[in-house]
Design a protein around this motif. Structure first.
Motif, PDB file in Angstrom:
ATOM      1  N   GLY A 210       1.148  -1.320   0.153  1.00 37.73           N
ATOM      2  CA  GLY A 210      -0.495   0.131  -0.027  1.00 37.73           C
ATOM      3  C   GLY A 210       0.915   1.080  -0.055  1.00 37.73           C
ATOM      4  O   GLY A 210       1.053   1.943   0.587  1.00 37.73           O
TER       5      GLY A 210
ATOM      6  N   THR B  55      -0.603   4.594  -5.049  1.00 37.36           N
ATOM      7  CA  THR B  55      -0.966   4.292  -6.198  1.00 37.36           C
ATOM      8  C   THR B  55      -0.597   4.790  -7.561  1.00 37.36           C
ATOM      9  O   THR B  55      -0.673   3.881  -9.168  1.00 37.36           O
ATOM     10  CB  THR B  55      -2.691   4.805  -6.086  1.00 37.36           C
TER      11      THR B  55
ATOM     12  N   SER C 196       0.101   9.958   4.463  1.00 35.81           N
ATOM     13  CA  SER C 196      -0.744   8.973   4.038  1.00 35.81           C
ATOM     14  C   SER C 196      -2.046   8.695   3.537  1.00 35.81           C
ATOM     15  O   SER C 196      -3.144   9.763   4.632  1.00 35.81           O
ATOM     16  CB  SER C 196      -1.089   7.943   5.590  1.00 35.81           C
TER      17      SER C 196
END
Ligand SMILES: Nc1ncnc2c1ncn2[C@@H]1O[C@H](COP(=O)(O)OP(=O)(O)OP(=O)(O)O)[C@@H](O)[C@H]1O
Ligand SMILES: [Mg+2]
Lengths: 397, 247
Positions: free
Chosen positions: A397, B54, B48
């Motif tokens: 992530g 992404t 964050s």
């Protein structure tokens, strides 16, 4: 391109060898089970091949003499000798019994044979054929007896004069050959108490012992006590005669059941050991399923332990095919190790089985193909898990 | 500024990424613009959930963007869809990855870990290993070329991972927090190596980081906030020669 599977196996060879060892023991059991079945078939075939007969003449409506009891009068063989196509005919008796060998009990098949007739063991590995009319025996080496030993069958001792090999009953019990007369006695003669009682019964029965006919009771008793029965007549056909043709003649004119070699083989293999064969078949299927489950579980867990590496491989551009091939080859590698271990242990422990275990090379080849196929199938679960891995997982992530 | 006006290694315009659909949709990138020249190392920083990972995944052809344009070395590779090639081959031939952890393949030795991307691209084993050894020499881990991965120190593993990222001479290398688990000395050493390699191979390197220790080293930074990028000029602090033990 280097072999990723090969490197992985080399890297964690301990895990592979131990798993392969476990799988190999299982495969060894499987191969032994197949060997036990082959041994049973081979015992049946050896029985037929060593009997020296082309035809078995037995009691009507029986599958005798091996699969069902059969008894015939012992003079029938003479009338068979007169039929066209019959070269030789000899009486034979079969009796499975326990005998004492030292402190141990052994199960044997006692065969009553006529000297020089079909049914006599054809090859001896030591000693000679039975020559005297009584109390000599030729035994299979598997009984454990040696030349000169004495063997007790019912009421008499027999001296062992010859040894044979691979002479076994359809259920694998080693054979003991004794003269026909002795064997008939052992099988059909009643014991003394029974004879005394029977005689008294005949004497006191007014129908069987009418006054004024003194010889009658004696005659009846004699005929009751006779042991003039055998289990089968073994027939050798004359050259140029088809076995089935001669069998048809015997069936037609003597109204006796007659089996040819293929028919007898069918009785022994398709009927006598059919239940055992199915038993083994079910066992083999279970073992195959268990092995496949184990391989698939192991390969699956090994793959789960590599998911991160698989994600990295995908990220740096490895094809799905490359990853699937790696897992498939690892499963096959495990199968290969397992098969080699299995074949080795099956060969090592085969002689310790009490009955004949025949490890056919054909079965080994088929077993190998089955192991490889099962491993390939078992790896699909792991391959599916690996192909679902997202290369993005490597980035996180 | 050090952007070569001729041909940027990577050029991104109006890149958007929406996760999910309908009410559950998340707009992670809302029109990102970014340009990196060959041989340049830029930082990508942001809070964050701002969309750093992404963006990296989109640039790395790991996930497909929703809209926008990406060009590598002047050639468009994405404009509403991947151009010509499947993203797997694009990753293999044109993009190098460096992660927070080295993520080396434990069952391959050091040389083969570096040679693997070359082998996957169809080079012969000999050629691939030859090139791997050159890279290991450039990164000063050639003395460990035959070692197993488990025998390397953390810093050595990270250098091997950088060598692997450079194996196919990609125009860009994407590094996701490559210094996070390292102490400041080692973190600076990694950044210095990335700078050297960028110079040496004319590779554009984008470094995602939270690491306060290394942020001052970038000459140029992209700040990403709420799915959009803002360009900043960094301090471009000079990197001191590393202590001998890390060499
Ligand atoms: N697979 C996904 N499906 C739906 N939403 C996602 C997915 N991945 C990321 N997001 C959302 O997109 C936004 C950007 O996430 P991203 O991982 O890019 O953030 P980040 O900048 O890398 O954060 P961090 O610094 O914590 O790693 C976040 O709001 C996150 O919840
Ligand atoms: Mg992130």
């Amino acid at each position: 391109m280097i072999s990723l599977a090969g490197r992985d196996i080399l890297h964690s060879w301990g895990k592979y060898v131990f798993t392969g060892l476990g799988l190999g023991l299982l495969i060894g059991v499987t191969l032994s089970m197949a060997g036990i079945y082959r041994g049973m078939v081979d015992d049946g075939k050896a029985l037929l091949a060593n009997s020296g007969a082309d035809l078995w003449v037995v009691q009507r409506d029986t599958l005798g003499p091996y699969a069902e009891p059969s008894s015939l009068r012992d003079d029938i063989y003479r009338s068979l000798l007169g039929l066209p196509g019959v070269l030789r005919a000899a009486n034979v008796t079969y009796l499975t019994m326990q005998i004492q060998h030292g402190s141990q009990d052994a199960r044997v098949m006692v065969v009553g044979i006529e000297r020089g007739g079909p049914g006599e063991p054809r090859y001896l590995i030591a000693g000679r054929q039975i020559e005297r009319a009584h109390y000599e025996a030729v035994v299979d080496v598997n009984t454990g007896f040696k030349l000169g030993d004495r063997i007790r069958i019912r009421r008499h001792d027999y001296e062992i004069v010859g040894l044979t090999r691979r002479m076994v009953s359809a259920s694998g019990d080693p054979m003991v050959f004794i003269p026909l007369r002795d064997a008939q006695e052992a099988q059909f003669l009643k014991d003394n108490d029974v004879i005394v009682n029977e005689r008294a019964r005949v004497r006191t029965n007014p129908v069987l012992n009418p006054p004024g006919l003194p010889g009658m009771a004696e005659t009846i008793s004699r005929s009751q006590e006779s042991s003039r029965m055998v289990n089968a007549v073994l027939v050798q056909t004359a050259p140029g005669w088809a076995a089935e043709e001669v069998a048809a003649t015997i069936r037609r004119w003597k109204r006796l059941q007659t089996y040819t070699v293929p028919q007898m083989e069918d009785i022994l293999i398709a009927k006598l050991i059919a239940t055992s064969a199915r038993q083994i078949g079910v066992f083999l299927v279970i073992l195959a399923v268990v092995s496949a489950a184990i391989v698939s579980f192991i390969i699956y867990t090994m793959t789960l332990g590599k998911l991160r590496e698989i994600a990295v491989l995908k990220l740096i551009g490895a094809r799905d095919r490359t990853i699937a091939a790696m897992i498939l080859q690892e499963a096959l590698g495990l199968g290969l190790i397992g098969f080699m271990v299995g074949k080795t242990v099956a060969t090592l422990w085969a002689p310790y089985f009490p009955k004949y275990v025949l490890l056919e090379p054909g079965d080994a080849v088929r077993g190998f193909a089955a192991v490889m196929t099962l491993c390939a199938i078992a790896s699909t679960l792991a391959i599916r898990a690996a192909l679902r891995v997202d290369p993005a997982a490597a980035i996180g992530g | 500024m050090s952007i070569s006006p001729a041909q940027p290694a990577i050029e991104v315009h109006g890149l958007r990424k929406r996760y999910g659909t309908g009410d559950a949709a998340v707009d992670a990138l809302k029109g990102v613009d970014l340009t990196v020249a060959p041989g340049e190392v830029v930082g990508l920083i942001g809070p964050s959930g701002s969309g750093k990972s992404t963006l990296l995944k989109c640039l790395g052809a790991v996930i497909e963007p929703s809209a926008g344009r990406i060009a590598l070395s002047g050639k468009p590779v994405y404009d509403g869809g991947w151009r010509n090639r499947d993203p797997r081959a694009l990753r293999r031939d044109s993009i190098g990855f460096v992660f927070q952890a080295p993520y080396l393949i434990p069952f391959l030795d050091v040389t083969d870990n570096v040679a693997l991307p070359l082998m996957l691209a169809g080079r012969s084993n000999r050629e691939a290993r030859q090139r791997a050894r050159e890279l290991l020499t450039a990164l000063q881990v050639d003395h460990r070329a035959q070692a197993a991965i488990s025998q390397l120190s953390g810093g050595e593993q990270q250098r091997v991972a950088i060598a692997r990222a450079l194996a196919n001479q990609p125009p860009i290398v994407l590094a996701d927090e490559p210094t996070a688990p390292l102490d400041s000395e080692r973190a600076l050493a990694v950044v210095r190596i990335l700078n050297e390699m960028a110079q040496h191979y004319q590779t554009a390197i984008i470094v995602v980081t939270h690491d306060e220790k290394i942020i001052p080293t970038f000459k140029r930074l992209y700040h990403i906030r709420d799915g959009q990028t803002y360009e900043e000029t960094g301090q471009g602090a000079t990197l001191a020669e590393p202590p001998a033990k890390d060499r």
